[in-house]
Motif scaffolding. Structure first.
Motif, PDB file in Angstrom:
ATOM      1  N   LEU A 276     -38.308 -21.228  10.073  1.00  0.00           N
ATOM      2  CA  LEU A 276     -38.488 -21.030  11.506  1.00  0.00           C
ATOM      3  C   LEU A 276     -38.501 -22.362  12.237  1.00  0.00           C
ATOM      4  CD1 LEU A 276     -39.068 -19.059  13.843  1.00  0.00           C
ATOM      5  CD2 LEU A 276     -41.513 -19.375  13.369  1.00  0.00           C
TER       6      LEU A 276
ATOM      7  N   VAL B 248     -35.056 -23.496  12.626  1.00  0.00           N
ATOM      8  CA  VAL B 248     -34.399 -22.775  13.720  1.00  0.00           C
ATOM      9  C   VAL B 248     -34.807 -23.363  15.062  1.00  0.00           C
ATOM     10  CG1 VAL B 248     -34.183 -20.549  14.899  1.00  0.00           C
ATOM     11  CG2 VAL B 248     -34.167 -20.637  12.408  1.00  0.00           C
TER      12      VAL B 248
ATOM     13  N   LEU C 199     -33.850 -15.088   8.162  1.00  0.00           N
ATOM     14  CA  LEU C 199     -33.867 -16.464   8.670  1.00  0.00           C
ATOM     15  C   LEU C 199     -32.899 -17.346   7.878  1.00  0.00           C
ATOM     16  CD1 LEU C 199     -37.708 -16.883   9.226  1.00  0.00           C
ATOM     17  CD2 LEU C 199     -35.949 -16.675  11.000  1.00  0.00           C
TER      18      LEU C 199
ATOM     19  N   LEU D 137     -29.369 -16.417   8.903  1.00  0.00           N
ATOM     20  CA  LEU D 137     -29.083 -16.917  10.246  1.00  0.00           C
ATOM     21  C   LEU D 137     -28.672 -18.380  10.205  1.00  0.00           C
ATOM     22  CD1 LEU D 137     -31.009 -16.169  13.485  1.00  0.00           C
ATOM     23  CD2 LEU D 137     -30.629 -18.548  12.855  1.00  0.00           C
TER      24      LEU D 137
ATOM     25  N   PHE E 107     -32.380  -6.565  11.370  1.00  0.00           N
ATOM     26  CA  PHE E 107     -31.911  -7.922  11.156  1.00  0.00           C
ATOM     27  C   PHE E 107     -30.402  -7.974  10.941  1.00  0.00           C
ATOM     28  CE2 PHE E 107     -36.414  -8.891   9.571  1.00  0.00           C
ATOM     29  CZ  PHE E 107     -36.812  -9.261  10.849  1.00  0.00           C
TER      30      PHE E 107
ATOM     31  N   GLY F 211     -29.174  -8.249  14.296  1.00  0.00           N
ATOM     32  CA  GLY F 211     -29.348  -9.597  14.825  1.00  0.00           C
ATOM     33  C   GLY F 211     -28.261 -10.551  14.368  1.00  0.00           C
TER      34      GLY F 211
ATOM     35  N   ILE G 186     -28.362 -18.103  19.468  1.00  0.00           N
ATOM     36  CA  ILE G 186     -29.427 -17.854  18.492  1.00  0.00           C
ATOM     37  C   ILE G 186     -30.634 -17.202  19.144  1.00  0.00           C
ATOM     38  CG2 ILE G 186     -31.112 -18.951  16.966  1.00  0.00           C
ATOM     39  CD1 ILE G 186     -28.989 -20.976  16.214  1.00  0.00           C
ATOM     40  N   ILE G 187     -31.106 -17.770  20.258  1.00  0.00           N
ATOM     41  CA  ILE G 187     -32.331 -17.225  20.859  1.00  0.00           C
ATOM     42  C   ILE G 187     -32.092 -15.848  21.451  1.00  0.00           C
ATOM     43  CG2 ILE G 187     -33.336 -19.497  21.238  1.00  0.00           C
ATOM     44  CD1 ILE G 187     -32.524 -19.337  24.136  1.00  0.00           C
TER      45      ILE G 187
ATOM     46  N   MET H 156     -32.064 -13.380  18.456  1.00  0.00           N
ATOM     47  CA  MET H 156     -33.403 -13.154  17.917  1.00  0.00           C
ATOM     48  C   MET H 156     -34.258 -12.333  18.881  1.00  0.00           C
ATOM     49  SD  MET H 156     -34.184 -16.839  16.075  1.00  0.00           S
ATOM     50  CE  MET H 156     -35.591 -16.263  15.114  1.00  0.00           C
TER      51      MET H 156
ATOM     52  N   THR I 186     -33.127  -8.802  18.781  1.00  0.00           N
ATOM     53  CA  THR I 186     -33.601  -8.170  17.537  1.00  0.00           C
ATOM     54  C   THR I 186     -35.049  -7.744  17.663  1.00  0.00           C
ATOM     55  OG1 THR I 186     -32.060  -9.510  16.243  1.00  0.00           O
ATOM     56  CG2 THR I 186     -33.891  -8.519  15.055  1.00  0.00           C
TER      57      THR I 186
ATOM     58  N   LEU J 113     -39.484 -13.863  15.746  1.00  0.00           N
ATOM     59  CA  LEU J 113     -38.242 -13.673  16.497  1.00  0.00           C
ATOM     60  C   LEU J 113     -38.289 -14.285  17.891  1.00  0.00           C
ATOM     61  CD1 LEU J 113     -37.576  -9.980  15.424  1.00  0.00           C
ATOM     62  CD2 LEU J 113     -36.344 -12.018  14.645  1.00  0.00           C
TER      63      LEU J 113
END
Length: 443
Positions: A104, A107, A151, A154, A187, A190, A283-284, A287, A290, A322
């Motif tokens: 995380l 990310v 994660l 991703l 997911f 996502g 990405i954001i 997430m 999701t 997320l």
């Protein structure tokens, strides 16, 4: 190229946070014991395997969850360590939790959050007392494996160019995650959304289609959610369910009700403003979308039971992961108002970490007390002389209804408990109730 001093210092601070969190985990984990769905995996699924065959033992759904990978893990741990200690079952949950927090932070840095904000926000998640179940309850390895796989995938698929081994590895992880809990489909969505936003169409097919097909096969062959079917699905409650879930998630990050609206506004603003940076924005958005789909999907299955389930720690835990990247970016935006505002935001994050750590200790201690109380009751049952006409097929403790009284002797053989004689009035009252045929049930 060497990392800048700020980056190195923030990274060292995060490593120190993991060390401190490990101490907290040792405190909250030392008295944990098997309870509730732990026994469903350890006992009920074995019975299903005997009656319906090994495929059903490993593949039959539980409350809508596909749990093949966690069941295999439980079987391996039991074979290696037995049932004499809870730690062998709890350690994988903690490892998956810490690994997820580490990813995380990666990310957060990838979407552009500053090193210190990433460290402080992820320190909250390390000791997330609002998500305590996924830290101190061994069977939650189901959720944690799915989250960890998501994660990792991703980060693997977040690249330009043709499909390569990173995309293939991500696809394998997606199958593992999908076969670990009911969160797999959320997911998969996502990852699909991220790759569609990036216009990586072939990568989307490689990364999503195999796990989606696997899930469809499982659902047709073994899936279902009998509890949700019995409770019904009053869809009119769904908006309230989603609102409560999102609100509970934001309060986990900023435990001041008066600030959650401001935080929500900041997160939404970041989701809109980051369009200037397509990589970060994709990405954001994926997430955050999701997270919303997760609460909608869980709500569809659980609103018939209670709207309050939306605030359950297991769901808040998943949702926090997320939304954290967007939240971290929102904190960094405070620098536009002046560095003192950013520092104030960091102080708030540090205070939240302390609050969440305390919640983790409190909630973990409460769960340990319940588990140890049941352990003592089972030990008393093992040491009691019960009447010949006693119904051995009844559930014999209140919460862990998967344990029937005729299975207590098996727990003794496996070293989970030892026969115990009453030592106080409460023990004697419990045993007297057993002798009178009074057995705890799930009500």
């Amino acid at each position: 190229m060497l990392a800048q001093p700020e980056h190195r210092l923030a990274g060292a601070a995060f490593a120190a946070a993991i060390v401190v969190a490990t101490v907290v985990f040792a405190i909250v984990g030392r008295n944990q014991w098997f309870i509730l769905d732990d026994w469903s995996v350890l006992i009920t699924r074995r019975r299903i395997g005997v009656v319906d065959g090994a495929m059903h033992e490993y593949f039959v759904g539980q409350d809508g969850h596909w749990m093949t990978v966690p069941v295999m893990l439980y079987r391996a741990i039991e074979a290696l360590f037995g049932l004499g200690s809870y730690w062998p079952f709890l350690v994988p949950v903690l490892i998956a939790h810490v690994a997820s927090v580490v990813l995380l932070r990666v990310v957060c840095r990838r979407v552009g959050a500053s090193p210190w904000t990433s460290t402080l926000v992820c320190s909250i998640v390390l000791v997330l007392g609002s998500g305590w179940e996924n830290i101190v309850f061994a069977v939650q390895i189901t959720y944690n494996l799915t989250l960890l796989a998501f994660l990792a995938q991703l980060l693997l698929v977040d690249h330009d160019g043709h499909v390569d081994r990173r995309d293939v590895a991500g696809s394998v992880l997606a199958i593992i995650g999908t076969a670990s809990s009911g969160f797999g489909p959320f997911f998969v969505f996502g990852i699909a959304l991220l790759l569609v936003l990036r216009r990586r169409w072939l990568a989307a097919a490689v990364g999503v289609v195999p796990s989606a097909l696997a899930y469809v096969w499982w659902w047709i062959s073994y899936g279902g959610d009998a509890a949700a079917d019995r409770a019904g699905r009053p869809f009119g409650r769904l908006p309230a369910f989603v609102r409560l879930g999102v609100d509970s998630t934001l309060q986990a990050l900023v435990p001041l009700a008066s600030l959650t609206g401001i935080v929500a506004f900041g997160v939404v603003a970041v989701l809109l403003l980051r369009r200037r940076d397509p990589g970060s924005h994709d990405i954001i958005v994926a997430m955050a979308a999701t997270m919303m789909l997760m609460f909608i999907g869980v709500g569809v299955e659980r609103i018939g039971l209670s709207i309050d389930i939306a605030a359950s720690s297991r769901y808040v835990y998943m949702a926090v992961f997320l939304i954290v990247p967007s939240f971290a970016l929102a904190i960094d935006e405070l620098r536009r108002l002046g560095r003192e505002f950013l520092i104030a935001g960091w102080i708030l994050l540090a205070a939240t970490t302390a609050v969440q750590s305390g919640l983790l200790v409190i909630n973990g201690s409460d769960r340990a007390a319940l588990a140890q109380a049941e352990r003592r009751q089972l030990s008393l049952i093992a040491g009691a002389q019960l009447p010949d006409d006693f119904d051995q097929l009844q559930a014999c403790v209140e919460l862990s209804v998967d344990i029937r009284c005729n299975q207590v002797a098996i727990l003794v053989e496996k070293g989970a408990i030892e026969p115990l004689q009453p030592v106080d009035d409460a023990d004697r009252a419990f045993v007297a109730g057993l002798a009178d045929g009074i057995v705890a049930t799930d009500g």
